[in-house]
Design an enzyme around this catalytic site. Sequence first.
Site, PDB file in Angstrom:
ATOM      1  N   HIS A 127       0.712  -1.160  -0.091  1.00 26.16           N
ATOM      2  CA  HIS A 127       0.013   0.037   0.137  1.00 26.16           C
ATOM      3  C   HIS A 127       0.903   1.394  -0.136  1.00 26.16           C
ATOM      4  CE1 HIS A 127      -3.433  -2.415   0.301  1.00 26.16           C
ATOM      5  NE2 HIS A 127      -3.402  -2.625   1.687  1.00 26.16           N
ATOM      6  N   HIS A 202      -9.606   0.815   1.484  1.00 24.07           N
ATOM      7  CA  HIS A 202      -9.723  -0.006   2.240  1.00 24.07           C
ATOM      8  C   HIS A 202     -10.480  -0.114   3.497  1.00 24.07           C
ATOM      9  CE1 HIS A 202      -6.875  -3.013   4.781  1.00 24.07           C
ATOM     10  NE2 HIS A 202      -6.593  -3.110   3.942  1.00 24.07           N
ATOM     11  N   GLU A 342     -11.640  -4.720  -1.646  1.00 24.15           N
ATOM     12  CA  GLU A 342     -10.744  -3.737  -2.445  1.00 24.15           C
ATOM     13  C   GLU A 342     -10.749  -3.801  -3.967  1.00 24.15           C
ATOM     14  OE1 GLU A 342      -6.795  -2.768  -0.556  1.00 24.15           O
ATOM     15  OE2 GLU A 342      -7.491  -4.624   0.482  1.00 24.15           O
TER      16      GLU A 342
END
Length: 378
Positions: A127, A202, A342
């Site tokens: 991420h 998220h 996601e």
Amino acid sequence: MNWMRFAGALACLTFSHVAIAGDISRHTFGQTETGRIVESVKLSNDNGVSATIITYGAALQSLILPDVSGAHVDVALGHATLAEYVAKRQFMGASVGRVANRIAGGRFSLDGKPYQVTLNDGPNALHGGVTGVDQAVWDVVEAKADRDSAQVTLRLVSPDGDQGFPGRVTTTVIYRLDDKDQLSIEYQATTDKVTVVSLSNHAYWNLAGEGSASGAMGLTLEIPAASYLPVDQTLIPTGLFTAVEGTAFDFRTPRAIGERVRTASDEQIRIGRGYDHNWVVERTPSGTMHLMARVTDPQSGRAMELWSDQPGLQFYSGNFLDGTSRGKSGQLYRQGDAIVLEPQAFPDAVNQPAFGSVRLVPGKTYRNAMIYKFKSSR
């Protein structure tokens, strides 16, 4: 009296007092150690649904949803204070990137030039690396409401070289709640240099309620995907597209999440400590909105559909929630207390050509659009 003039004035007066379905309120949520003010922006509609977004990480902090009896429950995990978000990075409701999910070794090449992203997940970058967009304070560009919806637009500028990524990237995200109980989230990004971008959201969901003692494993899930991406021991996709038929990864018909989340005979479940994999909803991006997942809480009747224009869906069953984080309700978040869905490009696409490209060049705009459709029924 001029009755025509009076009637016209009355019509104008009546119109000016028509109820506005969308509503917005803004408050200070906290202040960072460097003095940056973090705002919370609450979007509401006339049906009792509201979404609260904080500018730290452009994160969904709360989603209040009624059930058929009228009981209002927060179905998105999050914290009550900024300090809790800063103290432990769990991507709680956050916007994630520049590249969502994992990059093997944090390495990739563009036009023959190698790049190294900071490592924050064992040998990999997750991420966005050590300091992703989820830890930045975004700017509120616009907040507005009308008869049909309320929305807020946030923006972040990531400098060239941030975490090892090339290019100065400007990202906007629009959160919009409408009178049909739909929450849409749309990311857009531009760059001044060739780079890679793949953003997502998220949010942690539990339709039974974010402080529910029963957790989220009793929720039923449907994912319309015939294949998924198996992973290696560090959760990097192996490059295979594997059929879900006959496996614990088959959610083409609704199944309770907890039914197979601890299936010890499945090596992929053991590696992920549950589900932490990408489902192939589309093999190649079509650019059109399509169903990614349906989630239902059989007890309350609350349901959610997720639509997006992305090819992949990362489904994570909250495997690493460990009872050390306190939620808004004052309860500790434990393993399996929520799920994450996601919409995104396939993980490690920067290193695996078969997964498609996340390359972004100057003059082009990256987009990821998603819509969460909520309802309650028995």
